[in-house]
Structure formats: C-alpha cells, structure tokens
Motif scaffolding. Structure first.
Motif, short mmCIF file in Angstrom:
data_model
loop_
_atom_site.label_atom_id
_atom_site.label_comp_id
_atom_site.label_asym_id
_atom_site.label_seq_id
_atom_site.Cartn_x
_atom_site.Cartn_y
_atom_site.Cartn_z
N VAL A 193 39.45 27.87 38.25
CA VAL A 193 39.23 27.61 39.67
C VAL A 193 40.58 27.72 40.35
N ALA A 194 40.70 28.64 41.31
CA ALA A 194 41.99 28.88 41.96
C ALA A 194 41.79 29.01 43.46
N ASP A 195 42.77 28.53 44.23
CA ASP A 195 42.68 28.70 45.68
C ASP A 195 43.49 29.90 46.13
N GLU A 196 43.44 30.19 47.42
CA GLU A 196 44.02 31.43 47.92
C GLU A 196 45.51 31.56 47.65
N GLY A 197 46.21 30.43 47.57
CA GLY A 197 47.65 30.48 47.34
C GLY A 197 48.03 31.00 45.96
N SER A 198 47.18 30.79 44.99
CA SER A 198 47.50 31.19 43.61
C SER A 198 46.61 32.32 43.10
N LEU A 199 45.71 32.79 43.93
CA LEU A 199 44.67 33.72 43.49
C LEU A 199 45.22 35.02 42.90
N SER A 200 46.20 35.62 43.54
CA SER A 200 46.72 36.90 43.06
C SER A 200 47.41 36.74 41.71
N ARG A 201 48.13 35.64 41.51
CA ARG A 201 48.82 35.41 40.23
C ARG A 201 47.84 35.09 39.11
N VAL A 202 46.77 34.36 39.46
CA VAL A 202 45.73 34.08 38.46
C VAL A 202 45.02 35.38 38.07
N ALA A 203 44.72 36.22 39.07
CA ALA A 203 44.06 37.49 38.79
C ALA A 203 44.92 38.35 37.86
N GLU A 204 46.22 38.34 38.08
CA GLU A 204 47.14 39.07 37.20
C GLU A 204 47.07 38.53 35.77
N GLY A 260 35.48 37.27 29.11
CA GLY A 260 34.77 36.01 28.99
C GLY A 260 35.33 34.87 29.81
N VAL A 261 36.23 35.16 30.76
CA VAL A 261 36.79 34.11 31.63
C VAL A 261 36.35 34.40 33.06
N PHE A 262 35.70 33.43 33.67
CA PHE A 262 35.09 33.58 34.99
C PHE A 262 36.01 32.95 36.04
N LEU A 263 36.18 33.63 37.18
CA LEU A 263 37.04 33.13 38.25
C LEU A 263 36.21 32.53 39.37
N ILE A 264 36.55 31.31 39.76
CA ILE A 264 35.94 30.65 40.91
C ILE A 264 37.02 30.52 41.97
N ALA A 265 36.87 31.25 43.07
CA ALA A 265 37.91 31.33 44.09
C ALA A 265 37.58 30.41 45.26
N CYS A 266 38.56 29.63 45.68
CA CYS A 266 38.38 28.72 46.81
C CYS A 266 39.10 29.25 48.04
N GLY A 267 38.36 29.44 49.12
CA GLY A 267 38.98 29.86 50.38
C GLY A 267 39.22 31.34 50.51
N ALA A 268 38.78 32.12 49.54
CA ALA A 268 38.98 33.57 49.60
C ALA A 268 38.02 34.23 48.62
N GLU A 269 37.86 35.54 48.77
CA GLU A 269 37.02 36.30 47.85
C GLU A 269 37.78 36.57 46.56
N PRO A 270 37.09 36.60 45.41
CA PRO A 270 37.75 36.97 44.16
C PRO A 270 38.33 38.38 44.28
N PRO A 271 39.53 38.62 43.77
CA PRO A 271 40.13 39.96 43.85
C PRO A 271 39.26 41.01 43.18
N GLU A 272 39.37 42.22 43.65
CA GLU A 272 38.58 43.32 43.11
C GLU A 272 38.89 43.52 41.63
N GLY A 273 37.85 43.74 40.85
CA GLY A 273 38.02 43.98 39.42
C GLY A 273 37.99 42.72 38.57
N VAL A 274 37.85 41.56 39.22
CA VAL A 274 37.80 40.29 38.48
C VAL A 274 36.41 39.69 38.66
N LEU A 323 42.20 24.49 36.23
CA LEU A 323 42.27 24.27 37.68
C LEU A 323 43.66 24.64 38.18
N VAL A 324 43.73 25.69 38.98
CA VAL A 324 45.00 26.12 39.57
C VAL A 324 44.88 25.88 41.07
#
Length: 516
Positions: free
Chosen positions: A111-122, A129-143, A64-65
C-alpha cells in the motif's frame, strides 16, 4: 497488569470506542479533513474485506509505504482485522530498499501513497505475485494494482475481526540498527495493549479528552504508539501531519489543532528552539511534551522550559520493545537522564560477564516487559544473542545513580576507551552543547596511529566561525567541566550529521567519514 482473552485481535482497539458511544467523535484530524471513530472503523472493515476478496490468507504480509495520512490507520488496522500482518516502513526510502523489504518479508501486497508510488513501482519491476494498492493516485502503468479509494468503496461493510490468538503475529517493524541491513521485528497481538496499559497509562496519563500530535512518523515504533495505539485505546483524537516535519509546519500544526500531548525527538526540539520566531507561537494547549529515540541534552530541556514554560519527559524505548520502557515523569524528573523504569518493565545493568554492576558504574542495559518482540525475522542467531529468556539486550550502555535514575552512556559500540579509561560520548556532547557557539555536537572515537582518540563533529550557531581559536576554546570548555581526559582532541565543523529516519545521529557513519 493486563488481562486479555486468549482469542484477541488488536484491531478491536476501535470497537472499544464504538461500544463507549464515541462513533461520532473525531478520531483523526489533518489539514484537509477528519474522520470520526465510526468512519475510521468503516474504512478499516472495508480494507479487511478487500484483502479477503483479493485472496489474502492469515499471516500473509502487507507492506505499508505511507506518510501520516488517514490511509495509514486504515491499512494497518484493516490488515490486522482480517488476520494479515502489516509492515509499515519509511516512505522516503530508495527503490532497492523497498525491494529488500518485499523479498525478505514475502509481502503479497504494497500500500503506497502518491509520494512514494514511483519508487515503489520501480521496486516492483520483475516481481511476480505482489499487488499494488495506490492511495491518492492511479497505479503506474505496467503494475498490477488498484486505487485504495476504489477498493474501499467496492468492499464497504462491517466485518468481525479474525479469530486470532493474543500471541499470534500482529505486525512487523523493521529496525535499522546502527549497521547492516534492517531487521524484521515481529510483534504480537497483545503487545500494543501492553504499552497502552503501562507507559500511556502511568506516564502520559492519557485520557479521552486528549489530542495527540506526534512529529515522529507512524511507521516508526515511537510514532505508532504516540499517534495511533495510545489515543485509540482511550478514545482520544490524533492530529496527522503529512510531509517532512519542519519547525514551521510543526508550530503551525500546534497552533491550529491545539494538541495536549506533543511528541518528537531532540533534534526537532532543538530546531524549533533555533527557529527565529518560535517564541511568538502559542503552545499553551500542550500539557506534556515527550522526547525519545535519542538522549535529550539537558541544555535543550532547559531552553524549552525557559522558552515555552513546558516540561519535556525524556525516555528510552526501542522498536524491539515497541515503545518507551524507562522515562522521566512529572513526579520523578532529572534533565539529562532517561528517568526510571516504567511500571510494567524491569531493567538491569550488567557487566560484559553478565554480573550486576553497582550504582554509578556503567554496563549493558537489559529490559524485560511483555511488549518485547517475539523474534527477528530471518535472524535466528541475532535473536538468540539478543533475547535471553524474558530479557532483551538493548545494546545501550547505562549507569544508574543512587536515586534509581538511569543515565545513557552511549551505544555499547559507541563507548570510547582512551588511555585505558572508558569515555561516554554523551557527556562530552552535552558539555559542548552548553557552549554558546555550539548548536549540535556528535562525538566519536577515531584511530590515530593505532590509538583511540576523541573527535567531535560540531554544528555551529549563526554568527560563529570555525577556526583554531574556537577549537581550543571548545577543548578548554570541556576540560573545565569534565574529567581531564574527556575532551575532543580533534574538532570538525559540519553543516549537518548523517541521521536515521527519526533524526538520530548515525555515529558509525561519522566514523566512516573519518576513515575515508
């Protein structure tokens, strides 16, 4: 003290409130809205159902980020409800740090919100095998991922809690410690109720009518208890503040939401006191203030009482023990001390050889209580050194006075031996902070020509200028108040200190700064 059934799932902390008829009561409030206990329960169930639909199995980890928003309790309790293990971490870290958490824990989702989403995607780049659940924004492209809001909507509906044992893994918290990589601290299903029935019940005397506000974030053990475990246990209301807590945002939140219990750390209490307009804010709704994470200097305690008429209850806790196990109370209080053991916990002070030390002498603090960690993940040797039977070695040095109050002397590795005598940095820091020029002070031991010497790093108040004259004045100030050898031979004036996520000063980095 606490009797739980053998089969127990801590997500039922919410079910308790529905059974008591509190479904319509506000559980969580924040700047843009609120959730009732019924609405929060529904989202928790939906998240549990969603994880199951995604193929999650018991004890698989979910990172949880998240900042302090409604998504945190939903993901935290939802994961536990389906038998998974949530791992809250600081949402302000670097991608490589999230990568470490993912690899160390084998987490299958983030699980990451918009504030940390770009750093988590990086951090997720190249990981399979790791799934991203984005809160308040769309998951970044390629993830590979999905929006949390869509997931909850698609899997709405109640679900019973997983049939877990009270001694099953429930959640992890990563403890930064003073050096090295963070350690995964494994907590069990019964740990949260134990803290609720000890500290929350006997120190806070928390009740359904309370409104809690913790400026310390939910990802941290201190904030998790303050603003989730304790209020949910009794059906109280919590206030969440998104973003970095500043004196202005914290004071505005208190005025708007009128909390009765306020929690933060000494650094923020001090910053609020130094806010030029602090006195004009109405804090009259607060019945108790609490401090932890680092010792509260008595000068800050006195200034807070003079400014707002409010008492701060200082205490000591840890990620490993989940919350505060030694605390001042309204009935037993000494500013500058950590108070007395909380009912349900036992403390002892031992010499390096493992023998009890008499009152007044400093030694290593050990604690036992049933909220202690089960073990450190991937840290077998560290676990063996730290846990001995029921006792946990805190790594703190303490002394106990004749009245049974515990006084912090520093971390075991922060004590300074000067001319054959042990010196506590805390005593010197407290003395320095009583000087009108000093806003904050941090004291460390440094090596000069192979000998240990005392150095103070000082943050000055406005209107004071660094210089040799002020340094001599501060040295004489300490000599007049402490033993002759307890003064800083060297003083450095700085704008700020290196700190942990909770605001605790990282003395080891100050020592590294000296060595550089």
């Amino acid at each position: 003290m606490l009797e739980l059934p053998e089969r127990y799932n801590v997500s039922t902390i919410l079910d308790r409130n529905l059974e008591r008829g509190l479904a319509g009561k506000a559980a969580v409030r924040w700047a843009e809205g609120e959730l009732s206990y019924g609405e929060l329960f529904a989202r928790v169930c939906a998240f549990a159902r969603a994880l199951r639909a995604l193929g999650f199995r018991r004890e698989e980890r979910v990172l949880l980020v998240l900042d302090d928003t409604w998504a945190f309790p939903v993901a935290f309790l939802g994961a536990i409800r389906m038998g998974a293990v949530p791992i809250p971490v600081n949402p302000l870290l670097r991608p490589e740090e999230y990568r470490y958490f993912l690899e160390d824990s084998y987490a299958r989702a983030v699980v990451a919100d918009e504030g940390s989403l770009s750093r988590v995607a990086e951090a997720l780049k190249g990981m399979e095998g790791v799934f991203l659940i984005a809160c308040g924004a769309e998951p970044p492209e390629g993830v590979e991922g999905v929006r949390l809001e869509e997931l909850l909507q698609a899997h709405a509906g109640e679900v019973p809690p997983a049939d877990t044992h009270r001694d099953d893994m429930a959640f992890w918290l990563y403890s930064s410690g003073s050096t090295g990589k963070p350690k995964g601290v494994v907590h069990l299903q019964h740990d949260i109720p134990y803290t609720c029935e000890t500290y929350a019940k006997h120190v806070l005397q928390i009740r359904e009518e309370d409104v809690t506000f913790s400026a310390s974030k939910l990802f941290h053990a201190y904030g998790l208890g303050n603003n989730l475990s304790f209020p949910y246990w009794v059906g109280a209301t919590t206030v969440l503040l998104k973003g970095r807590p500043t004196p202005e945002t914290v004071l505005q939140t208190i005025v708007r939401f009128r909390p009765s219990l306020f929690f933060t750390v000494p650094t923020l209490y001090n910053l609020i006191l130094n806010h030029p307009e602090a006195g004009r804010y109405d804090l009259s709704s607060i019945r108790l203030c609490v401090s932890a994470a680092e010792p509260l200097p008595p000068e800050i305690w006195r200034r807070w009482k003079e400014t707002f008429g409010l008492v701060i209850l200082d205490g000591i806790g840890s990620t490993e023990m989940l919350h505060i196990y030694c605390s001042n109370t309204l009935d037993a209080l000494k500013p500058g001390s950590s108070g007395k053991p909380v009912l349900g916990y036992e403390l002892r002070i031992l010499s390096p050889e493992g023998t009890p030390v008499p009152p007044g002498e400093a030694g290593d603090l050990w604690v036992r209580g049933d909220s202690a960690l089960a073990f450190y993940w991937h840290q077998h040797e560290k676990t063996k050194r730290t846990l001995q039977g029921e006792w946990f070695h805190t790594g703190d040095r303490y002394r106990m006075d004749e009245e049974g109050f515990f006084w912090y002397e520093g971390r075991s590795d922060d004590m300074i031996k000067v001319k054959g005598l042990w010196v506590s940095p805390i005593e010197i820091e407290n003395a320095l902070m009583e000087h009108p020029a000093v806003r904050e002070a941090a004291v460390v031991g440094v090596q000069v020509e192979g000998l240990a010497r005392i150095k103070a790093f000082v943050i000055l108040r406005e209107g004071y200028t660094p210089g040799e004259a002020l340094t001599r004045e501060l040295q004489e100030w300490c000599k007049a108040r402490l033993r002759p050898y307890q003064y800083p031979e060297f003083v450095a004036y700085v704008e700020d200190f290196p700190r942990t996520a909770t605001g605790k000063v990282q003395r080891f980095k100050l020592r590294e700064l000296q060595e550089a």
